[in-house]
Each structure stands twice: as structure tokens, then as C-alpha cells.
Design an enzyme around this catalytic site. Structure first.
Site, PDB file in Angstrom:
ATOM      1  N   HIS A 188     -12.572   1.554  -7.640  1.00  0.00           N
ATOM      2  CA  HIS A 188     -12.587   2.251  -6.151  1.00  0.00           C
ATOM      3  C   HIS A 188     -13.470   3.511  -5.799  1.00  0.00           C
ATOM      4  O   HIS A 188     -14.162   4.012  -6.740  1.00  0.00           O
ATOM      5  CB  HIS A 188     -11.174   3.494  -5.808  1.00  0.00           C
ATOM      6  CG  HIS A 188     -10.696   3.143  -4.856  1.00  0.00           C
ATOM      7  ND1 HIS A 188     -11.101   2.464  -3.843  1.00  0.00           N
ATOM      8  CD2 HIS A 188      -9.355   4.189  -4.511  1.00  0.00           C
ATOM      9  CE1 HIS A 188     -10.094   2.806  -2.554  1.00  0.00           C
ATOM     10  NE2 HIS A 188      -9.815   3.256  -2.635  1.00  0.00           N
ATOM     11  N   ARG A 210      -6.281   1.349 -12.537  1.00  0.00           N
ATOM     12  CA  ARG A 210      -7.213   1.769 -11.184  1.00  0.00           C
ATOM     13  C   ARG A 210      -8.015   3.341 -11.702  1.00  0.00           C
ATOM     14  O   ARG A 210      -7.777   4.257 -11.960  1.00  0.00           O
ATOM     15  CB  ARG A 210      -6.476   2.262 -10.491  1.00  0.00           C
ATOM     16  CG  ARG A 210      -7.334   3.163  -9.352  1.00  0.00           C
ATOM     17  CD  ARG A 210      -6.544   3.037  -7.382  1.00  0.00           C
ATOM     18  NE  ARG A 210      -6.290   3.719  -6.575  1.00  0.00           N
ATOM     19  CZ  ARG A 210      -6.716   3.617  -5.335  1.00  0.00           C
ATOM     20  NH1 ARG A 210      -5.290   3.376  -5.166  1.00  0.00           N
ATOM     21  NH2 ARG A 210      -7.039   4.695  -4.518  1.00  0.00           N
ATOM     22  N   SER A 251       0.644  -1.841   0.054  1.00  0.00           N
ATOM     23  CA  SER A 251       0.445   0.008   0.194  1.00  0.00           C
ATOM     24  C   SER A 251       1.231   1.249   0.212  1.00  0.00           C
ATOM     25  O   SER A 251       1.063   1.234   1.075  1.00  0.00           O
ATOM     26  CB  SER A 251      -0.884  -0.212   1.216  1.00  0.00           C
ATOM     27  OG  SER A 251      -1.622   0.872   1.721  1.00  0.00           O
ATOM     28  N   GLY A 252       0.404   2.304  -0.696  1.00  0.00           N
ATOM     29  CA  GLY A 252       1.277   3.584  -0.779  1.00  0.00           C
ATOM     30  C   GLY A 252       0.905   3.907   0.278  1.00  0.00           C
ATOM     31  O   GLY A 252       2.020   5.237   0.843  1.00  0.00           O
ATOM     32  N   LEU A 253      -0.377   3.948   0.768  1.00  0.00           N
ATOM     33  CA  LEU A 253      -0.326   4.904   1.997  1.00  0.00           C
ATOM     34  C   LEU A 253       0.222   4.141   3.115  1.00  0.00           C
ATOM     35  O   LEU A 253       0.859   5.262   3.906  1.00  0.00           O
ATOM     36  CB  LEU A 253      -2.198   5.020   2.225  1.00  0.00           C
ATOM     37  CG  LEU A 253      -2.563   5.348   3.969  1.00  0.00           C
ATOM     38  CD1 LEU A 253      -2.404   7.020   3.958  1.00  0.00           C
ATOM     39  CD2 LEU A 253      -4.196   5.010   3.799  1.00  0.00           C
ATOM     40  N   ASP A 303       0.907  -0.553  -5.199  1.00  0.00           N
ATOM     41  CA  ASP A 303       0.222   0.412  -5.598  1.00  0.00           C
ATOM     42  C   ASP A 303       1.245   1.490  -6.191  1.00  0.00           C
ATOM     43  O   ASP A 303       2.393   1.820  -5.624  1.00  0.00           O
ATOM     44  CB  ASP A 303       0.480   1.098  -4.237  1.00  0.00           C
ATOM     45  CG  ASP A 303      -0.829   1.816  -4.221  1.00  0.00           C
ATOM     46  OD1 ASP A 303      -0.665   2.422  -5.406  1.00  0.00           O
ATOM     47  OD2 ASP A 303      -1.521   2.710  -3.239  1.00  0.00           O
ATOM     48  N   ASP A 323       0.532   4.115  -7.464  1.00  0.00           N
ATOM     49  CA  ASP A 323       0.039   5.425  -7.594  1.00  0.00           C
ATOM     50  C   ASP A 323      -0.505   5.883  -8.772  1.00  0.00           C
ATOM     51  O   ASP A 323      -0.962   4.887 -10.028  1.00  0.00           O
ATOM     52  CB  ASP A 323       1.340   6.132  -7.296  1.00  0.00           C
ATOM     53  CG  ASP A 323       1.516   5.984  -5.566  1.00  0.00           C
ATOM     54  OD1 ASP A 323       0.750   5.939  -4.858  1.00  0.00           O
ATOM     55  OD2 ASP A 323       2.139   6.808  -4.857  1.00  0.00           O
ATOM     56  N   ASN A 349      -4.041  11.038  -1.527  1.00  0.00           N
ATOM     57  CA  ASN A 349      -4.539   9.495  -1.685  1.00  0.00           C
ATOM     58  C   ASN A 349      -6.052  10.120  -1.834  1.00  0.00           C
ATOM     59  O   ASN A 349      -6.615  11.304  -1.388  1.00  0.00           O
ATOM     60  CB  ASN A 349      -4.685   9.372   0.359  1.00  0.00           C
ATOM     61  CG  ASN A 349      -5.331   8.177   0.456  1.00  0.00           C
ATOM     62  OD1 ASN A 349      -6.304   8.158   0.187  1.00  0.00           O
ATOM     63  ND2 ASN A 349      -4.720   7.107   0.276  1.00  0.00           N
ATOM     64  N   SER A 350      -6.594   9.641  -2.314  1.00  0.00           N
ATOM     65  CA  SER A 350      -8.330   8.750  -2.227  1.00  0.00           C
ATOM     66  C   SER A 350      -9.017   9.241  -1.411  1.00  0.00           C
ATOM     67  O   SER A 350     -10.017   9.835  -1.740  1.00  0.00           O
ATOM     68  CB  SER A 350      -8.449   6.933  -3.251  1.00  0.00           C
ATOM     69  OG  SER A 350      -7.896   7.827  -4.466  1.00  0.00           O
ATOM     70  N   GLU A 399      -2.949   4.337 -11.234  1.00  0.00           N
ATOM     71  CA  GLU A 399      -4.663   4.902 -10.843  1.00  0.00           C
ATOM     72  C   GLU A 399      -4.334   6.259 -11.633  1.00  0.00           C
ATOM     73  O   GLU A 399      -3.384   6.862 -12.178  1.00  0.00           O
ATOM     74  CB  GLU A 399      -4.355   6.002  -9.260  1.00  0.00           C
ATOM     75  CG  GLU A 399      -3.795   6.506  -8.651  1.00  0.00           C
ATOM     76  CD  GLU A 399      -3.462   7.119  -6.972  1.00  0.00           C
ATOM     77  OE1 GLU A 399      -3.718   5.550  -6.565  1.00  0.00           O
ATOM     78  OE2 GLU A 399      -3.515   7.746  -6.838  1.00  0.00           O
ATOM     79  N   ASP A 431       1.223  10.248   2.009  1.00  0.00           N
ATOM     80  CA  ASP A 431       0.927  10.284   0.360  1.00  0.00           C
ATOM     81  C   ASP A 431       0.575  10.473  -0.365  1.00  0.00           C
ATOM     82  O   ASP A 431      -0.445  11.222  -0.651  1.00  0.00           O
ATOM     83  CB  ASP A 431      -0.747   9.272   0.803  1.00  0.00           C
ATOM     84  CG  ASP A 431      -0.213   7.519   0.038  1.00  0.00           C
ATOM     85  OD1 ASP A 431       0.420   7.313  -0.721  1.00  0.00           O
ATOM     86  OD2 ASP A 431      -2.004   7.110  -0.415  1.00  0.00           O
ATOM     87  N   LYS A 451      -0.192  12.691  -6.598  1.00  0.00           N
ATOM     88  CA  LYS A 451      -1.107  12.323  -6.542  1.00  0.00           C
ATOM     89  C   LYS A 451      -1.471  12.722  -5.279  1.00  0.00           C
ATOM     90  O   LYS A 451      -0.553  13.649  -4.095  1.00  0.00           O
ATOM     91  CB  LYS A 451      -1.398  11.321  -6.836  1.00  0.00           C
ATOM     92  CG  LYS A 451      -0.153  10.072  -6.346  1.00  0.00           C
ATOM     93  CD  LYS A 451      -0.607   9.602  -4.651  1.00  0.00           C
ATOM     94  CE  LYS A 451      -1.807   9.284  -3.854  1.00  0.00           C
ATOM     95  NZ  LYS A 451      -1.628   7.874  -4.429  1.00  0.00           N
TER      96      LYS A 451
HETATM   97  C1  SPV Z   1      -3.323   2.555  -0.788  1.00  0.00           C
HETATM   98  O1  SPV Z   1      -3.124   1.278  -0.186  1.00  0.00           O
HETATM   99  O2  SPV Z   1      -2.022   3.294  -0.656  1.00  0.00           O
HETATM  100  C2  SPV Z   1      -4.285   2.882  -1.174  1.00  0.00           C
HETATM  101  C3  SPV Z   1      -5.325   2.177  -1.498  1.00  0.00           C
HETATM  102  O3  SPV Z   1      -3.964   3.342  -2.414  1.00  0.00           O
HETATM  103  S1  SPV Z   1      -6.127   4.408  -0.945  1.00  0.00           S
HETATM  104  O4  SPV Z   1      -5.841   4.548   0.468  1.00  0.00           O
HETATM  105  O5  SPV Z   1      -7.753   3.366  -0.626  1.00  0.00           O
HETATM  106  O6  SPV Z   1      -6.665   4.633  -1.876  1.00  0.00           O
HETATM  107 MG    MG Z   2      -2.363   4.324  -2.645  1.00  0.00          MG
END
Ligand code: SPV
Ligand code: MG
Length: 550
Positions: free
Chosen positions: A188, A157, A46-48, A85, A87, A122-123, A114, A58, A120
Site C-alpha cells: 500500500h 497488507r 472495502s472496510g472504508l 478487507d 483490517d 484508515n491508511s 494489514e 473506518d 486501526k
Molecule cells: C479500504 O478500502 O477500506 C482500504 C483501502 O483498506 S484504503 O482505504 O486505501 O486503506
Molecule cells: Mg480498509
């Protein structure tokens, strides 16, 4: 270790299987191992979480090399595929292409891109349509990655639900990305229920049922977590990502332990709620080392006995053998030195604060598996001779047998040099002794000559004085290390030690004197230079020992 291409095959198979599969979030080598041990078949890097683990936001604050380094740690220690991830894949198709090469080198099985602008965020932070990338530019990145690395799964994504662009736009883009070569589409959504996913799947399944090719669908139900998992099965989702749950679990656990320790100022408030140190070693698979050492260390056999019953002179609360030099105890340093000679079977005879020794070994499984710990409970009234007697009679000795007393730190080369003598008994002797500090003097037939390569001599006598009655100097002082090469030497030593141990104040040189007087064994001295060993008696010695040790 499973190769990258096998991991790619595994991820492809998971995505295309008929059953719903799961990817577990990880953000470090350790969390990857934990997820694999929990029987997950796939990992989500996971990027986050990787950002959070490093203290970064993130928002592409980590660069792709840093991300790949973390992925490499995960991949090196697990056998299951990792979907990374990625990004946005970087600023353009060229960055994405180079990123693909790095990911494959790091062992990643797939990457998720994504369709947002670089950099970017975070979503689940504020997002609107202005964050979205041009779909054709995004498709170019997907193509570039697939061309660069055909054995890298690329998941495209969709961020259209997140940014409010809606179903129609999301669907249009899904087809563009599929045509560009995406192996799967991640839809997503940040809604509290799964209706956006449901609507998308309805169209996707309809087209699929009409014979149109449609790649597998991946989802991240972080926000619609109450939706039953069976629902995702029913609507034909291929892969569910539990996207951040190890990170969130660890944050809470770390905050709890920090809070408790700060408040209570005692480890008892947390000890039973946290993992044991042994569990860390388990997760690091430390026990594999034993097999590896058997396989790769020289097959030289032997035993060593470490006699260490006395208190530290630097820290009165611990035995001397637990004095720490440059982050490692004297015991660990001696064990390492003996291991360097292939000697992995060790006996340690303790005494003063024996419980501290036991405790230390309990938290060092790699030591524990080699060490047999014995207690000379009467250490106050006895000397190293009683410890030696105990050791010789309890530890199963295979020859050669190294024996150390006095808790010294020495260079491995001292042992290597002792190996050059095949006398029954070999003793390390420092010719540059300071007579004030040492009093076990060894006499022999060859005085020490600087630069003389053959630095051995036949031991002819021992004394507590540095010069004999005629004023002839001794060869030097015993440093506290000797070696038994032969069965005859071992039998004689056992015998002499047993006899001398009756005399409560007898020191080790009395054993040597007994051997010289009444046994027909050859005893050789090997010269050791003062800079090759240190006896730890002061904090200055601790500093010096850091320089001496290998
Ligand atoms: C992550 O886990 O970094 C994701 C998922 O990209 S989210 O945090 O839902 O965007
Ligand atoms: Mg991410």
C-alpha cells in the site's frame, strides 16, 4: 449459488494468472451485484466503504459479525469471489482465527490483513510507525487464519510505506508474511505516483527471477490514480483494487439528488437523472420469482377477476382498490390471497382514475406480469355487472374462476373454504351482516349455526331485503366474492351477465336472480365470519383490515 470453495479457487486463480486482474469495491449486496453485472471478476469488500455505508468511521467501529453480515449479503447475490478487507484481523491470533471461520461461513473467498495495531484507522488518515504491529504477531494471525480455514485466501497488507517505515522494512515483513502462509502481498502507498510500488516490485521481481518463490502482488492505486494501468502490467502486479469508487460515486449522486429535491420541491427535477424503480427490481432479480412461483406454488389452475371501478371512500383521489392497509394495497392483498390458492392469472377491471391503476402496475413488475388490466371507462353510469361482463369477455378464463367485487380485504381461509364446495357457482355469505350496510341478501336451505363444521348451503333465492314476506330471515349478505367451478357455471354466468348488463342500475344479485330463475346450475353459499373480511369504507375499516388480512 457458487460455493465458498469454488470462489476460493477462482480468487486463487485470478491472483496467480499471468494477466493483470481487477477487484471492484463494493459495500452492500446491491453494489456487489452492480459490479458483477459490469463484468468484474472479483470484488473488494472495502472496510472504508462498508463503514461509510453504515454511517460508521473506518476505525473498527463495525465488529466482525457486522462485517460478515454485509459480506454474506454480497456473496448470496453474486457468483464471483470476494476479497474482504479484514483490517488487522482483530486484537490477536484468536480473534483472527474466529474471524476466518465467520468469513468462510459468509461466503468470502479471501481476507486482507494489514499489519497495524488494533483498533486501526484508515491508511489515508494520519499514520506513523507507532501504528505498526509487531511483524511476528501479525504473522501469527496469518498462520492462525490459514490453519483455521485452508480455503480462505489470506492477503498480507504492508503498511510500511503508509507509516513512513520505508522499503527495507516493508520488504523484510513481506517475506515474513509469505513464510507465514500468505497467498499474496498487498503493497500500500499513499503517494501521488507509483514510485514506492515500483521500488518494491523491482526487488520482488529480481528475487523471483533468481528462483526465489514470491507470491502475487496486489495494489490499491487510489492516490496514484494518474499512473497508467499498463505500467502496473509492465511491473508484474497481479491484482489492482479499485478500492472505494462505487461508494464515492454514490455519495456524489445522493448529494446531488437531495440538494435538487430540497431546492426544487419537485420530482421532475431528478426523475431522468436517477435509476428507474424497474431497475431496482432488475437488480433484485425479481423476475426470477415468476419461475419460482410456477415451480413451488400449488399447481392449482385458475383465474380471478377483480372488479374495482369505484373511488376510494378514504382517499378521494384514488380507486378503492389502491387503498393501503398496513403498507399494502387492497389490490396486492387480493392478488396475494388468490396466489395462495395457486391462481396467478388475474384480470382487473378498473374505472375511476384508471391512470392511477396503470401507474401502480407499472411500478410493480411482479404484479404486472400476472395482471391483465381492463378499463370500464363508463363506470359512473354503470355497475359492477358491466365490469364483470367486460372481464368475462376479455380475460382468458381457466377454471376455477374467482370473482371479487367491492374491493374487500379477506383472509386466505375464505378462499380455502370456498374450494370445499364443488357446486357450479359458489358465493361467500356473511351471516352476521349489518342490514344497514349491506343489501344483497342470500336465501338458502340451511341457516347459519355457530360451530357447525359444514358451513355450506344451497342458495334458493336472493333479495334486497333481509327477511322474506313471511318474516323468515335470509342466510346472510353477499360479501363480494364468488367462484365458478364448472364450464356450465361459466357459460351460464356469461349469459346472465350479458343479459343483466343491459340494465344500467342492475347489481350483481340481479345476475344471481337471473341464474336461479332461468339456468340449471347449482349455486351454493359458503358462510364467512365477519372477522374474516372487511369492506373498506372508512379509516376505521382500514385499521380493522390490517387485523383481518393474512
Ligand atoms: C479500504 O478500502 O477500506 C482500504 C483501502 O483498506 S484504503 O482505504 O486505501 O486503506
Ligand atoms: Mg480498509
Amino acid at each position: 449459488m457458487v460455493s465458498q470453495s469454488v470462489k476460493y479457487d477462482k480468487l486463487k486463480a485470478l491472483l496467480n494468472s499471468d494477466t493483470l486482474e481487477f477487484a471492484m469495491e463494493c459495500h452492500s449486496g446491491l453494489s456487489a451485484v452492480i459490479a458483477e453485472e459490469a463484468f468484474f471478476k472479483c470484488l473488494w469488500a472495502s472496510g472504508l466503504s462498508m463503514s461509510a455505508m453504515t454511517g460508521c468511521r473506518d476505525r473498527n467501529e463495525l465488529d466482525t459479525s457486522e462485517v460478515c453480515k454485509i459480506v454474506e449479503w454480497m456473496s448470496d447475490h453474486t457468483n464471483i469471489p470476494i476479497l474482504v478487507d479484514g483490517d488487522t484481523g482483530g486484537a490477536d491470533f484468536n480473534s483472527a482465527r474466529i474471524f476466518a471461520h465467520k468469513l468462510v461461513k459468509a461466503g468470502a473467498a479471501g481476507v486482507c490483513l494489514e499489519d497495524k495495531l488494533y483498533p486501526k484507522h484508515n491508511s489515508f488518515l494520519n499514520n506513523d510507525a507507532s501504528d505498526l504491529a509487531d511483524p511476528e504477531v501479525h504473522a501469527g494471525k496469518i498462520k492462525a487464519m490459514k490453519d483455521a480455514e485452508p480455503t480462505l485466501v489470506v492477503v498480507a497488507r504492508l503498511e510500511e510505506f503508509i507509516s513512513g517505515a520505508g522499503l527495507e522494512e516493508a520488504y523484510r515483513r513481506a517475506l515474513i508474511y509469505q513464510d507465514a502462509g500468505a497467498d499474496a502481498i498487498l503493497v500500500h502507498s499513499k503517494k501521488k505516483d507509483s514510485h514506492e510500488i515500483d521500488e518494491f516490485m523491482e526487488l520482488w521481481n529480481k528475487d523471483k527471477n533468481q528462483g526465489n518463490p514470491r507470491v502475487p502482488i496486489v495494489i490499491v492505486p487510489t492516490k496514484y490514480y494518474t499512473t497508467p494501468t499498463d505500467h502496473f502490467r509492465d511491473i508484474g502486479v497481479s491484482l489492482v483494487i479499485w478500492a472505494n469508487h462505487q461508494m464515492r460515486a454514490s455519495i456524489k449522486a445522493m448529494q446531488t439528488v437531495c440538494g435538487k429535491l430540497h431546492r426544487t420541491e419537485t420530482l421532475t427535477s431528478v426523475e431522468y437523472d436517477i435509476a428507474t424503480v424497474s431497475e431496482i427490481f432488475n437488480l433484485q432479480r425479481d423476475s426470477e420469482m415468476e419461475e419460482l412461483e410456477k415451480k413451488y406454488l400449488p399447481s392449482y389452475q385458475g383465474t380471478s377477476l377483480i372488479l374495482s371501478a369505484v373511488p376510494s371512500r378514504v382517499n378521494p383521489w384514488i380507486p378503492k382498490v389502491l387503498d393501503v392497509i398496513d403498507g399494502k394495497t387492497v389490490l396486492e392483498r387480493q392478488v396475494d390471497s388468490f396466489k395462495s390458492q395457486g391462481v396467478t392469472c388475474l384480470g382487473v377491471v378498473g374505472g375511476y382514475h384508471y391512470d392511477k391503476l396503470e401507474e401502480f402496475l407499472d411500478t410493480s413488475p411482479s404484479l404486472m406480469s400476472h395482471v391483465r388490466l381492463l378499463d370500464n371507462a363508463d363506470w359512473v353510469n354503470t355497475t359492477e355487472v358491466v365490469s364483470l361482463d367486460k372481464g368475462l369477455n376479455t380475460v382468458d378464463t381457466t377454471l376455477p374462476l374467482f370473482i371479487s367485487y367491492g374491493d374487500i380485504v379477506f383472509r386466505n381461509q375464505v378462499l380455502t373454504r370456498m374450494n370445499q364446495s364443488d357446486a357450479d357457482i359458489v358465493i361467500a355469505v356473511d351471516p352476521e351482516f349489518n342490514p344497514e350496510n349491506y343489501n344483497e341478501f342470500i336465501y338458502g336451505d340451511t341457516p347459519y349455526v355457530k360451530y357447525l363444521p359444514n358451513n355450506k348451503f344451497k342458495v334458493t333465492g336472493v333479495d334486497l331485503k333481509s327477511h322474506d314476506s313471511k318474516g323468515t330471515p335470509s342466510c346472510g349478505s353477499s360479501v363480494g366474492l364468488f367462484k365458478i367451478n364448472t364450464q356450465a357455471g361459466l357459460e351460464a354466468l356469461k349469459d346472465a351477465t350479458r343479459y343483466i348488463s343491459q340494465f344500467s342500475d342492475a347489481r350483481f344479485i340481479s345476475v344471481l336472480a337471473e341464474l336461479l330463475a332461468n339456468y340449471r346450475v347449482s349455486i351454493e353459499g359458503v358462510y364467512v365470519n365477519s372477522y374474516e373480511w372487511v369492506d373498506i369504507n372508512t379509516s376505521e375499516d382500514v385499521r380493522k383490515a390490517g387485523v383481518v388480512s393474512d
